[in-house]
Motif scaffolding. Structure first.
Motif, short mmCIF file in Angstrom:
data_model
loop_
_atom_site.label_atom_id
_atom_site.label_comp_id
_atom_site.label_asym_id
_atom_site.label_seq_id
_atom_site.Cartn_x
_atom_site.Cartn_y
_atom_site.Cartn_z
N GLU A 249 47.99 40.16 50.87
CA GLU A 249 47.26 40.60 50.02
C GLU A 249 45.88 40.10 50.10
O GLU A 249 45.60 38.80 50.36
N GLN A 250 44.96 40.92 50.01
CA GLN A 250 43.39 40.51 50.16
C GLN A 250 43.18 39.78 48.64
O GLN A 250 43.44 40.38 47.75
N ALA A 251 42.63 38.70 48.72
CA ALA A 251 41.93 38.18 47.72
C ALA A 251 40.51 37.71 47.81
O ALA A 251 40.04 36.56 47.95
N ALA A 252 39.69 38.72 47.79
CA ALA A 252 38.19 38.65 48.15
C ALA A 252 37.76 37.67 47.11
O ALA A 252 36.70 36.91 47.46
N SER A 253 37.85 37.48 45.90
CA SER A 253 37.22 36.86 44.87
C SER A 253 37.43 35.35 45.12
O SER A 253 36.62 34.53 44.57
N PHE A 254 38.36 34.81 46.05
CA PHE A 254 38.76 33.39 46.30
C PHE A 254 37.79 32.87 46.99
O PHE A 254 37.53 31.81 46.91
N GLY A 255 37.07 33.58 47.76
CA GLY A 255 35.84 33.17 48.63
C GLY A 255 34.66 33.68 48.53
O GLY A 255 34.47 34.97 48.35
N ALA A 256 33.55 32.68 48.23
CA ALA A 256 32.32 33.25 47.75
C ALA A 256 31.55 34.17 48.82
O ALA A 256 30.79 35.20 48.41
N LYS A 257 31.70 33.67 50.23
CA LYS A 257 31.33 34.42 51.24
C LYS A 257 32.26 35.13 52.14
O LYS A 257 31.88 36.16 52.65
N ARG A 258 33.28 34.56 52.44
CA ARG A 258 34.20 35.20 53.31
C ARG A 258 35.50 35.52 52.44
O ARG A 258 36.23 34.82 51.70
N PRO A 259 36.21 36.71 52.75
CA PRO A 259 37.34 37.15 51.90
C PRO A 259 38.45 36.50 52.42
O PRO A 259 38.50 36.20 53.56
N LYS A 260 39.21 36.26 51.44
CA LYS A 260 40.40 35.56 51.79
C LYS A 260 41.59 36.57 51.72
O LYS A 260 41.84 37.48 50.73
N ALA A 261 42.90 36.08 52.26
CA ALA A 261 44.05 36.66 51.92
C ALA A 261 45.13 35.87 51.65
O ALA A 261 45.20 34.76 52.15
N MET A 262 46.38 36.25 51.38
CA MET A 262 47.30 35.43 50.91
C MET A 262 49.00 36.11 51.10
O MET A 262 48.70 37.29 50.76
N ALA A 263 49.79 35.52 51.57
CA ALA A 263 51.11 35.95 51.40
C ALA A 263 51.99 35.42 50.09
O ALA A 263 52.09 34.20 50.22
N PRO A 264 52.06 36.25 48.95
CA PRO A 264 52.45 35.65 47.78
C PRO A 264 53.93 35.06 47.75
O PRO A 264 54.30 34.48 46.88
N ASN A 265 54.66 35.70 48.87
CA ASN A 265 56.08 35.41 48.75
C ASN A 265 56.47 34.62 49.80
O ASN A 265 56.34 34.79 51.12
N CYS A 266 56.86 33.53 49.64
CA CYS A 266 57.30 32.41 50.55
C CYS A 266 58.60 32.66 51.08
O CYS A 266 59.77 33.07 50.45
N PRO A 267 58.65 32.79 52.46
CA PRO A 267 60.03 32.89 53.42
C PRO A 267 61.12 31.97 52.90
O PRO A 267 60.90 30.82 52.57
N GLY A 268 62.16 32.49 52.44
CA GLY A 268 63.40 31.56 52.37
C GLY A 268 63.68 31.12 50.70
O GLY A 268 64.46 30.48 50.66
N SER A 269 62.74 31.83 49.99
CA SER A 269 62.81 31.24 48.54
C SER A 269 63.68 31.59 47.84
O SER A 269 64.08 31.05 46.77
N GLY A 270 64.06 32.92 48.21
CA GLY A 270 65.45 33.44 47.23
C GLY A 270 64.77 34.34 46.23
O GLY A 270 65.65 34.74 45.34
#
Length: 273
Positions: free
Chosen positions: A144-165
Motif C-alpha cells: 500500500e502507498q502511504a504518501a502522507s507518511f513522508g513529507a517529501k518522498r512517498p512511502k509504502a508499506m506491507a500491512p500484513n506480516c508474513p506468517g502471522s496467521g
C-alpha cells in the motif's frame, strides 16, 4: 527501566531519575509510552531524550548509549539478546535504514525524522520504506502507498506480516477497527452493571445533572469513564500515526505548561528538513 521522558514531562512536569539509574547499573530502555501524552515513535522519543540529556543531564549519556536504549537494551530487557537488538551473525534481520545525513551513525539516528526512513525490515522481510525501494524489491502485490507518511518522498508499506496467521487487513481497515474500539457506546456500559447502578454512579459525578435517565447512550459511556477514571470528558479520536500527518501535534505539545523550557526547541529537529 523503561524511560518515557515526554510523557513524564507532559503529565508530571519531571521525569525519572535516570542519572541514579545509570549510577546503579540499571539497564535503561527508551519508549514513547502511549498516544495521549507520548511521542509518535521511538524516533520522536530519541529527540526528547537527546534534549533532556543535553540540558538537564549535562550530557550524561553518549549518543551511542542513547541508541542502545532503542536497540540492545530493550532486547536485553526482553531476554532476546541472543536473537535481536544488534546487527550480528545469527541474529534476526530486524533493520532500520535511514538517510545518511550526519557523520556519526548514532547522531544520524537521533536526528532522523519520519521522512528519513528508507527501509524497515523484520526478519529480513521489507515491510515499510520509500515507495520506489519497497516496490523495487517486493513488487506491487500486498503493498500500500502511504504518501502522507513522508513529507517529501512517498512511502509504502506491507500491512500484513508474513506468517502471522492473521487475516489480511489494509491499513485503512486497521485504523477503522481501532477507532471503533475507542468509540464508547451503550454496549460498554452494559458490561459495567445494571442500568440503575450505573445511573446512580453517574449521578454522583461532579457536574452531573440532578437526575440521570436509565436509558443510557454513548455520551453516558464517555461520562462514566471520565468520572470513574478521572479522565477528560471528550471524544476519543485515534491519533494520526506520524507527525507529518498531524499538524496539531507540535503546537499541542508546545502549549503544555509542564514542558521544560528547553523542550521548546523540539520542533527544530523537524525544521532542519
Amino acid at each position: 527501566l523503561v524511560w518515557s521522558p515526554l510523557s513524564n514531562f507532559l503529565l508530571y512536569g519531571k521525569t525519572a531519575n535516570v542519572a541514579a539509574a545509570k549510577r546503579a547499573g540499571v539497564s535503561i530502555s527508551l519508549a514513547p509510552d502511549w498516544a495521549p501524552s507520548g511521542s509518535k515513535s521511538v524516533l520522536g522519543e530519541l529527540k526528547v531524550a537527546d534534549l533532556a540529556n543535553k540540558h538537564q543531564l549535562k550530557n550524561l549519556f553518549t549518543d551511542r548509549e542513547l541508541a542502545d536504549m532503542v536497540t540492545r537494551n530493550p532486547a536485553k530487557a526482553m531476554g532476546w539478546s541472543a536473537h535481536a537488538g544488534q546487527i550480528s551473525a545469527g541474529h534476526v534481520a530486524d533493520l532500520l535504514v535511514i538517510d545518511d545525513r550526519a557523520a556519526d551513525a548514532y547522531r544520524n539516528l537521533i536526528e532522523a525524522i519520519e521522512e528519513n526512513v528508507r527501509l524497515v525490515t523484520v526478519r529480513g522481510e521489507i515491510l515499510y520504506g520509500d515507495d520506489a525501494l519497497v516496490r523495487g524489491v517486493r513488487g506491487n502485490e500486498g503493498i500500500e502507498q502511504a504518501a502522507s507518511f513522508g513529507a517529501k518522498r512517498p512511502k509504502a508499506m506491507a500491512p500484513n506480516c508474513p506468517g502471522s496467521g492473521l487475516p489480511p487487513m489494509s491499513l485503512a481497515e486497521t485504523r477503522d477497527r481501532l477507532q471503533a474500539g475507542l468509540n464508547m457506546d451503550a454496549g460498554f456500559l452494559a458490561k459495567q452493571g445494571s442500568p440503575a447502578r450505573i445511573s446512580q454512579e453517574l449521578a454522583r459525578c461532579p457536574g452531573a445533572p440532578a437526575s440521570v435517565s436509565t436509558s443510557l447512550g454513548s455520551d453516558d459511556a464517555k461520562r462514566f469513564l471520565s468520572c470513574r477514571f478521572a479522565l477528560p470528558y471528550e471524544k476519543t479520536v485515534l491519533s494520526p500515526l506520524t507527525v507529518n500527518e498531524d499538524p496539531d501535534f507540535m503546537p499541542r505539545l508546545m502549549a503544555n505548561p509542564n514542558l521544560p523550557p528547553y523542550m521548546k526547541s523540539l520542533p527544530d529537529y523537524y525544521r532542519q528538513h
